[in-house]
Design a protein around this motif. Structure first.
Motif, PDB file in Angstrom:
ATOM      1  N   VAL A 254       0.843  -1.189   0.000  1.00  0.00           N
ATOM      2  CA  VAL A 254       0.000   0.000   0.000  1.00  0.00           C
ATOM      3  C   VAL A 254       0.879   1.241   0.000  1.00  0.00           C
ATOM      4  CG1 VAL A 254      -1.931  -1.093   1.194  1.00  0.00           C
ATOM      5  CG2 VAL A 254      -0.139   0.012   2.524  1.00  0.00           C
ATOM      6  N   VAL A 255       0.298   2.344  -0.417  1.00  0.00           N
ATOM      7  CA  VAL A 255       0.955   3.644  -0.324  1.00  0.00           C
ATOM      8  C   VAL A 255       0.148   4.513   0.636  1.00  0.00           C
ATOM      9  CG1 VAL A 255       1.929   3.499  -2.633  1.00  0.00           C
ATOM     10  CG2 VAL A 255      -0.319   4.541  -2.326  1.00  0.00           C
ATOM     11  N   PHE A 256       0.734   5.632   1.025  1.00  0.00           N
ATOM     12  CA  PHE A 256       0.076   6.495   2.007  1.00  0.00           C
ATOM     13  C   PHE A 256      -1.310   6.924   1.544  1.00  0.00           C
ATOM     14  CE2 PHE A 256      -0.905  10.744   3.597  1.00  0.00           C
ATOM     15  CZ  PHE A 256      -0.797  10.548   4.978  1.00  0.00           C
ATOM     16  N   PHE A 257      -1.445   7.204   0.263  1.00  0.00           N
ATOM     17  CA  PHE A 257      -2.707   7.742  -0.245  1.00  0.00           C
ATOM     18  C   PHE A 257      -3.816   6.693  -0.274  1.00  0.00           C
ATOM     19  CE2 PHE A 257       0.873  10.033  -2.095  1.00  0.00           C
ATOM     20  CZ  PHE A 257       0.603  11.314  -1.641  1.00  0.00           C
ATOM     21  N   ASP A 258      -3.457   5.401  -0.183  1.00  0.00           N
ATOM     22  CA  ASP A 258      -4.485   4.359  -0.088  1.00  0.00           C
ATOM     23  C   ASP A 258      -5.286   4.488   1.198  1.00  0.00           C
ATOM     24  OD1 ASP A 258      -3.887   3.156  -2.511  1.00  0.00           O
ATOM     25  OD2 ASP A 258      -2.380   1.821  -1.647  1.00  0.00           O
ATOM     26  N   PHE A 259      -4.656   4.980   2.259  1.00  0.00           N
ATOM     27  CA  PHE A 259      -5.341   5.115   3.540  1.00  0.00           C
ATOM     28  C   PHE A 259      -6.379   6.238   3.518  1.00  0.00           C
ATOM     29  CE2 PHE A 259      -1.333   3.067   4.570  1.00  0.00           C
ATOM     30  CZ  PHE A 259      -1.724   2.067   5.446  1.00  0.00           C
ATOM     31  N   MET A 260      -6.301   7.114   2.531  1.00  0.00           N
ATOM     32  CA  MET A 260      -7.238   8.235   2.440  1.00  0.00           C
ATOM     33  C   MET A 260      -8.349   7.980   1.432  1.00  0.00           C
ATOM     34  SD  MET A 260      -6.093  10.157   4.724  1.00  0.00           S
ATOM     35  CE  MET A 260      -7.268  11.486   4.435  1.00  0.00           C
ATOM     36  N   VAL A 261      -8.441   6.751   0.928  1.00  0.00           N
ATOM     37  CA  VAL A 261      -9.469   6.399  -0.049  1.00  0.00           C
ATOM     38  C   VAL A 261     -10.637   5.743   0.687  1.00  0.00           C
ATOM     39  CG1 VAL A 261     -10.049   4.987  -2.056  1.00  0.00           C
ATOM     40  CG2 VAL A 261      -7.822   6.120  -1.927  1.00  0.00           C
ATOM     41  N   SER A 262     -11.791   6.362   0.629  1.00  0.00           N
ATOM     42  CA  SER A 262     -13.010   5.765   1.154  1.00  0.00           C
ATOM     43  C   SER A 262     -13.772   5.103   0.013  1.00  0.00           C
ATOM     44  CB  SER A 262     -13.882   6.830   1.819  1.00  0.00           C
ATOM     45  OG  SER A 262     -15.152   6.300   2.152  1.00  0.00           O
ATOM     46  N   MET A 263     -14.289   3.889   0.245  1.00  0.00           N
ATOM     47  CA  MET A 263     -15.028   3.203  -0.805  1.00  0.00           C
ATOM     48  C   MET A 263     -16.295   3.949  -1.184  1.00  0.00           C
ATOM     49  SD  MET A 263     -12.987   0.908  -1.552  1.00  0.00           S
ATOM     50  CE  MET A 263     -14.002   0.250  -2.861  1.00  0.00           C
ATOM     51  N   GLU A 264     -16.746   4.826  -0.312  1.00  0.00           N
ATOM     52  CA  GLU A 264     -17.919   5.648  -0.619  1.00  0.00           C
ATOM     53  C   GLU A 264     -17.675   6.506  -1.854  1.00  0.00           C
ATOM     54  OE1 GLU A 264     -21.663   6.523  -0.009  1.00  0.00           O
ATOM     55  OE2 GLU A 264     -20.765   5.922   1.884  1.00  0.00           O
ATOM     56  N   SER A 265     -16.428   6.928  -2.060  1.00  0.00           N
ATOM     57  CA  SER A 265     -16.110   7.794  -3.201  1.00  0.00           C
ATOM     58  C   SER A 265     -16.352   7.093  -4.536  1.00  0.00           C
ATOM     59  CB  SER A 265     -14.647   8.246  -3.120  1.00  0.00           C
ATOM     60  OG  SER A 265     -14.400   8.950  -1.927  1.00  0.00           O
ATOM     61  N   ASN A 266     -16.285   5.757  -4.555  1.00  0.00           N
ATOM     62  CA  ASN A 266     -16.496   5.023  -5.801  1.00  0.00           C
ATOM     63  C   ASN A 266     -17.956   4.973  -6.218  1.00  0.00           C
ATOM     64  OD1 ASN A 266     -13.758   4.436  -5.952  1.00  0.00           O
ATOM     65  ND2 ASN A 266     -13.970   2.519  -4.822  1.00  0.00           N
ATOM     66  N   TYR A 267     -18.852   5.323  -5.308  1.00  0.00           N
ATOM     67  CA  TYR A 267     -20.283   5.213  -5.593  1.00  0.00           C
ATOM     68  C   TYR A 267     -20.944   6.571  -5.799  1.00  0.00           C
ATOM     69  CZ  TYR A 267     -19.027   0.712  -3.617  1.00  0.00           C
ATOM     70  OH  TYR A 267     -18.398  -0.484  -3.351  1.00  0.00           O
ATOM     71  N   HIS A 268     -20.118   7.640  -5.945  1.00  0.00           N
ATOM     72  CA  HIS A 268     -20.641   8.981  -6.209  1.00  0.00           C
ATOM     73  C   HIS A 268     -20.077   9.492  -7.530  1.00  0.00           C
ATOM     74  CE1 HIS A 268     -22.652   9.402  -2.394  1.00  0.00           C
ATOM     75  NE2 HIS A 268     -21.540   9.170  -1.717  1.00  0.00           N
ATOM     76  N   ASN A 269     -20.632  10.597  -8.003  1.00  0.00           N
ATOM     77  CA  ASN A 269     -20.094  11.193  -9.225  1.00  0.00           C
ATOM     78  C   ASN A 269     -18.797  11.944  -8.920  1.00  0.00           C
ATOM     79  OD1 ASN A 269     -20.672  13.886  -8.325  1.00  0.00           O
ATOM     80  ND2 ASN A 269     -22.784  13.656  -9.025  1.00  0.00           N
ATOM     81  N   PHE A 270     -18.172  12.471  -9.959  1.00  0.00           N
ATOM     82  CA  PHE A 270     -16.825  13.039  -9.837  1.00  0.00           C
ATOM     83  C   PHE A 270     -16.765  14.155  -8.810  1.00  0.00           C
ATOM     84  CE2 PHE A 270     -13.931  16.459 -11.134  1.00  0.00           C
ATOM     85  CZ  PHE A 270     -12.717  15.800 -11.038  1.00  0.00           C
ATOM     86  N   TRP A 271     -17.696  15.108  -8.876  1.00  0.00           N
ATOM     87  CA  TRP A 271     -17.589  16.289  -8.021  1.00  0.00           C
ATOM     88  C   TRP A 271     -17.839  15.942  -6.556  1.00  0.00           C
ATOM     89  CZ3 TRP A 271     -15.049  20.040  -9.939  1.00  0.00           C
ATOM     90  CH2 TRP A 271     -15.096  20.282 -11.321  1.00  0.00           C
ATOM     91  N   ILE A 272     -18.790  15.047  -6.288  1.00  0.00           N
ATOM     92  CA  ILE A 272     -19.028  14.645  -4.896  1.00  0.00           C
ATOM     93  C   ILE A 272     -17.829  13.877  -4.353  1.00  0.00           C
ATOM     94  CG2 ILE A 272     -20.497  13.233  -3.400  1.00  0.00           C
ATOM     95  CD1 ILE A 272     -22.833  13.897  -5.206  1.00  0.00           C
ATOM     96  N   SER A 273     -17.257  12.995  -5.172  1.00  0.00           N
ATOM     97  CA  SER A 273     -16.076  12.239  -4.747  1.00  0.00           C
ATOM     98  C   SER A 273     -14.896  13.169  -4.484  1.00  0.00           C
ATOM     99  CB  SER A 273     -15.693  11.209  -5.810  1.00  0.00           C
ATOM    100  OG  SER A 273     -16.727  10.271  -6.004  1.00  0.00           O
ATOM    101  N   LEU A 274     -14.735  14.196  -5.371  1.00  0.00           N
ATOM    102  CA  LEU A 274     -13.653  15.158  -5.171  1.00  0.00           C
ATOM    103  C   LEU A 274     -13.846  15.933  -3.881  1.00  0.00           C
ATOM    104  CD1 LEU A 274     -11.119  16.508  -6.383  1.00  0.00           C
ATOM    105  CD2 LEU A 274     -12.660  18.163  -7.500  1.00  0.00           C
ATOM    106  N   PHE A 275     -15.085  16.328  -3.594  1.00  0.00           N
ATOM    107  CA  PHE A 275     -15.373  17.088  -2.380  1.00  0.00           C
ATOM    108  C   PHE A 275     -15.113  16.249  -1.122  1.00  0.00           C
ATOM    109  CE2 PHE A 275     -18.517  18.505   0.851  1.00  0.00           C
ATOM    110  CZ  PHE A 275     -17.980  19.744   1.110  1.00  0.00           C
ATOM    111  N   THR A 276     -15.576  14.997  -1.105  1.00  0.00           N
ATOM    112  CA  THR A 276     -15.363  14.146   0.064  1.00  0.00           C
ATOM    113  C   THR A 276     -13.874  13.818   0.251  1.00  0.00           C
ATOM    114  OG1 THR A 276     -15.848  12.182  -1.279  1.00  0.00           O
ATOM    115  CG2 THR A 276     -17.667  13.146  -0.029  1.00  0.00           C
TER     116      THR A 276
END
Length: 455
Positions: A254-276
């Motif tokens: 893993v890399v550091f940025f993997d820890f900041m990935v929420s699976m919720e972001s995969n189920y939203h559109n681009f702008w909502i995922s970017l905001f979260t």
């Protein structure tokens, strides 16, 4: 024919030897099945074998089939039949729920495990609004079935190993052979094969043992309970390690940025995922730096604030009898105690006890002039920001790191904060996860690496 008929049922020598080795266990079962000229012997442990399956799959067909040859052919056709292992491994397999059947001098080995831990649990550590709501169970076979049901690629490889410890737990290694990094895979296999520990009870135990450095503050693997995160990382060429009896799985590298990935972001559109995602990184910096910034601007460098704000901060600390860094450490330690209490207390009272305790503590501290009103706001913001981090393991590391930053700031002011933060960046930049740089933006799959090299 009557003269050749056996009148005394004697178990085979192997079963007698096994019974002698397990004589101190109360749950040994040696059952002779005899009718007319048919005879078979069963050997198993009652506490781990499913009695209903034993009755329906073994005992009932024995009395229904005409000849012992038909019964033996029936047993050999069962899908749960396995090869009889060596004597040492045989004892271990019997404790897992296997049944040894002897027909004359021939042995058949069947799995009839009784599983009481195959219930799939809801997600607790990584809850989301959208996406799958169920996590894993504590049974390895059930977890592998969940992965198979979510990843139908023929290139998915599942290898199982038996740990060489007192528990003899089974672990599984999962990866996509078309995209996995072979160097990482071989390194993980080597570490698993060389493990020499008395006991491994969970994926968390194994995760700690797979780490190169014992005193690593920042994790180099991810411990997850979500099947969708597992599938997502298998597709990315990573290796998954699962332990029987544990509802979590290990992801590496893993890399550091993997820890900041929420699976919720995969189920939203681009702008909502970017905001979260932005909220996640903002929360990370807030919970890490805000207490140190408070110490720096109140005790060392108030000139960086506007005059009105500097006066407000100073006025709120009137009556507080000690420096700001003591105030910060005092409140942060009590916040950590409340957090730990919420984890340890029973669920029925944890939310009420910690909420009431936090309110009483904050009110009493300000009225007694032990902490300023602004300090209460800072601690509340830090507590909220900590829980925005998607992976809990990184949250623990950040909670410890901010104490070191407070110490640096207390000694050297704003310059100490900057130096401490730069040292943290340097530390993370020099880390690696099974050979992959820790600050790499993403880990390329094997096929993608070939494309990059060709270009």
């Amino acid at each position: 024919m009557k003269e050749n008929k056996k009148t005394v049922s004697v178990p085979p020598k192997l079963m007698a030897e096994l019974a002698e080795k397990l004589k101190s266990s109360f749950d040994i079962a040696q059952i002779p099945l005899i009718i007319e000229d048919k005879e078979a012997h069963l050997f198993y442990l009652k506490t781990v074998v499913d009695g209903e399956k034993l009755q329906n799959v073994i005992i009932k067909p024995f009395f229904e089939l005409n000849t012992i040859e038909h019964f033996e052919a029936y047993l050999n056709s069962l899908p749960n039949k396995s090869e009889v292992p060596s004597n040492e491994e045989l004892l271990v397999e019997l404790t897992r729920g296997f049944l040894l059947i002897a027909i004359e001098e021939r042995f058949i080995f069947l799995e009839l495990r009784k599983v009481n831990s195959d219930t799939v649990h809801p997600t607790l550590m990584e809850a989301t609004i959208h996406g799958p709501q169920l996590a894993f169970s504590e049974d390895l076979a059930t977890n592998l079935n969940i992965i198979r049901q979510n990843y139908h690629g023929a290139s998915l490889v599942m290898n199982t190993y038996q740990l060489n410890d007192r528990s003899n737990r089974m672990i599984a290694l999962l990866y996509d052979e078309e995209s996995v990094n072979l160097k990482v895979l071989n390194k993980i296999k080597e570490k698993i094969e060389l493990l020499e520990v008395p006991l491994v009870q969970s994926a968390g135990d194994l995760e700690r043992l797979l780490t190169d450095k014992k005193y690593n503050l920042y994790p180099t693997t991810i411990l997850t309970e979500r099947p969708d995160r597992i599938v997502y990382n298998i597709t990315g060429g990573k290796v998954i390690v699962m332990v029987d009896g544990s509802p979590q799985a290990i992801i590496a590298p893993v890399v550091f940025f993997d820890f900041m990935v929420s699976m919720e972001s995969n189920y939203h559109n681009f702008w909502i995922s970017l905001f979260t995602t932005f909220l996640g990184y903002f929360g990370l910096l807030t919970c890490l730096l805000l207490p140190s910034v408070y110490v720096a601007v109140t005790s060392y460098n108030p000139e960086i604030l506007r005059t009105e704000l500097a006066l407000t901060v100073t006025g709120s600390r009137i009556g507080v009898p000690y420096p700001s860094y003591i105030e910060v450490l005092f409140m942060l330690i009590f916040m950590e105690l409340l957090t730990e209490a919420s984890i340890r207390l029973p669920k029925a009272v944890s939310a009420t006890a910690t909420t009431v305790g936090g309110l009483i503590l904050g009110t009493a501290a300000t009225e007694a002039a032990l902490a300023s009103n602004i300090m209460i706001i800072v601690v509340a913001a830090v507590a909220i920001s900590t829980f925005v981090i998607p992976i809990n393991e990184l949250g623990f590391s950040i909670r410890i790191t901010r104490i070191f930053l407070i110490i640096f700031t207390s000694l050297f002011g704003l310059n100490g904060l900057i130096v401490g933060f730069l040292l943290l960046i340097m530390l993370l930049a020099n880390k690696d996860s099974f050979g992959e740089p820790y600050f790499k933006f993403f880990i390329l799959a094997k096929n993608d690496e070939k494309k990059v090299n060709n270009e």
